[in-house]
Scaffold this active site. Structure first.
Site, PDB file in Angstrom:
ATOM      1  N   PHE A  12       0.849  -1.179  -0.008  1.00 49.37           N
ATOM      2  CA  PHE A  12       0.064   0.119  -0.037  1.00 49.37           C
ATOM      3  C   PHE A  12       0.895   1.334  -0.043  1.00 49.37           C
ATOM      4  CE2 PHE A  12      -2.049  -3.453   2.142  1.00 49.37           C
ATOM      5  CZ  PHE A  12      -3.044  -3.680   1.637  1.00 49.37           C
ATOM      6  N   SER A  15      -6.918  -7.826  -1.060  1.00 51.39           N
ATOM      7  CA  SER A  15      -6.508  -7.352   0.265  1.00 51.39           C
ATOM      8  C   SER A  15      -7.005  -5.895   0.498  1.00 51.39           C
ATOM      9  CB  SER A  15      -5.081  -7.236   0.103  1.00 51.39           C
ATOM     10  OG  SER A  15      -4.586  -8.788   0.232  1.00 51.39           O
ATOM     11  N   CYS A  73      -3.547  -5.190   6.936  1.00 50.79           N
ATOM     12  CA  CYS A  73      -4.187  -5.702   5.592  1.00 50.79           C
ATOM     13  C   CYS A  73      -5.074  -7.005   6.092  1.00 50.79           C
ATOM     14  CB  CYS A  73      -2.660  -6.295   5.090  1.00 50.79           C
ATOM     15  SG  CYS A  73      -3.083  -7.030   3.356  1.00 50.79           S
ATOM     16  N   THR A  81      -8.116  -9.590   4.314  1.00 48.49           N
ATOM     17  CA  THR A  81      -8.438 -10.531   3.127  1.00 48.49           C
ATOM     18  C   THR A  81      -9.962 -10.285   3.050  1.00 48.49           C
ATOM     19  OG1 THR A  81      -6.435 -11.825   3.220  1.00 48.49           O
ATOM     20  CG2 THR A  81      -8.350 -12.462   1.865  1.00 48.49           C
ATOM     21  N   ALA A 141      -7.344 -12.868  12.740  1.00 47.98           N
ATOM     22  CA  ALA A 141      -6.658 -13.969  13.694  1.00 47.98           C
ATOM     23  C   ALA A 141      -6.154 -13.368  14.974  1.00 47.98           C
ATOM     24  CB  ALA A 141      -5.730 -14.595  13.014  1.00 47.98           C
ATOM     25  N   HIS A 168       1.608  -4.495   7.517  1.00 45.35           N
ATOM     26  CA  HIS A 168       1.819  -5.346   8.498  1.00 45.35           C
ATOM     27  C   HIS A 168       2.113  -4.612   9.836  1.00 45.35           C
ATOM     28  CE1 HIS A 168       3.132  -8.219   5.323  1.00 45.35           C
ATOM     29  NE2 HIS A 168       1.935  -8.172   5.490  1.00 45.35           N
ATOM     30  N   THR A 207       5.078  11.872   7.780  1.00 43.27           N
ATOM     31  CA  THR A 207       6.463  12.379   7.824  1.00 43.27           C
ATOM     32  C   THR A 207       6.491  12.799   9.388  1.00 43.27           C
ATOM     33  OG1 THR A 207       6.557  13.220   5.295  1.00 43.27           O
ATOM     34  CG2 THR A 207       8.024  13.969   7.072  1.00 43.27           C
TER      35      THR A 207
END
Length: 201
Positions: free
Chosen positions: A2, A41, A48, A50, A68, A106, A151
């Site tokens: 992304f 995704s 992220c 699914t 999960a 992630h 930033t």
């Protein structure tokens, strides 16, 4: 991958706890129903997820995803409730403009909002990174906070600051953030690999 450029502000449609520390989520979105394909995704507040199902309610498109145990443990997903807002972004395509920085979706951990200072047409946030992640945060470097590419302005110990422009305050969840809130933090991939290379020299 992304870019940290939010393209929709989704709304939590439902949250259902399931066996084996699994959470089933569904999220309303303005993305076209036809483009919500199983297996796709979508970054949701920087996580992220699914797509496992999709549909429409009274003309509003929605998609479902499962979270999960690991995701529930290190992100804010386990705290999401029906009606809450989430920043959404679909994956980068080859040839797309890279408006932010490369974001994997992630999440590394949670940063805490230490202070919010509202100024003329913008806001300055001071955040505290987990100590183990603070070394990856550098002035003028990039971080993804709840999936938003930002930033870093200043760094003092584990604390760092970011400035949020009016547009970002309006189209993301940052408008509602306040001191004491936790936020998903993904450090810059380049910083992570540079640190690892230094460790193995």
């Amino acid at each position: 991958m992304f870019t940290g450029i939010v393209t929709d502000l989704g709304e939590i449609r439902s949250v259902e706890a399931r066996a084996n520390n699994l959470s089933a989520l569904s999220i309303y979105t303005r993305y076209p129903r036809a483009e919500l394909i199983d297996g796709a995704s979508i970054a949701c507040n920087g996580v992220c997820l699914t797509v496992v199902a999709a549909g429409e309610d009274n003309g509003r498109a929605w998609f479902a995803a499962d979270a999960a145990a690991e995701t529930l443990a290190i992100t804010t997903v386990g705290r999401w409730q029906r009606g809450g807002k989430v920043n959404l972004e679909r994956p980068l395509k080859i040839g797309d403009e890279l408006g932010g920085h490369l974001v994997a979706g992630h999440v590394d951990g949670l940063a805490k909002v230490v202070a919010r200072e509202d100024m003329t047409e913008m806001a300055r946030f001071t955040l505290r990174a987990p100590h183990a992640l603070a070394r990856f945060v550098a002035p003028k470097g990039s971080v993804a906070l709840d999936g938003v590419s930002l930033t870093v302005n200043e760094v003092k110990g584990d604390d760092f600051t970011v400035l949020i422009i009016p547009h970002t305050l309006h189209v993301t969840t940052f408008g509602g953030l306040k001191a004491g809130d936790d936020i998903n933090l993904e450090v810059d991939t380049m910083a992570r690999y540079a640190a690892r290379l230094m460790e193995t020299r």
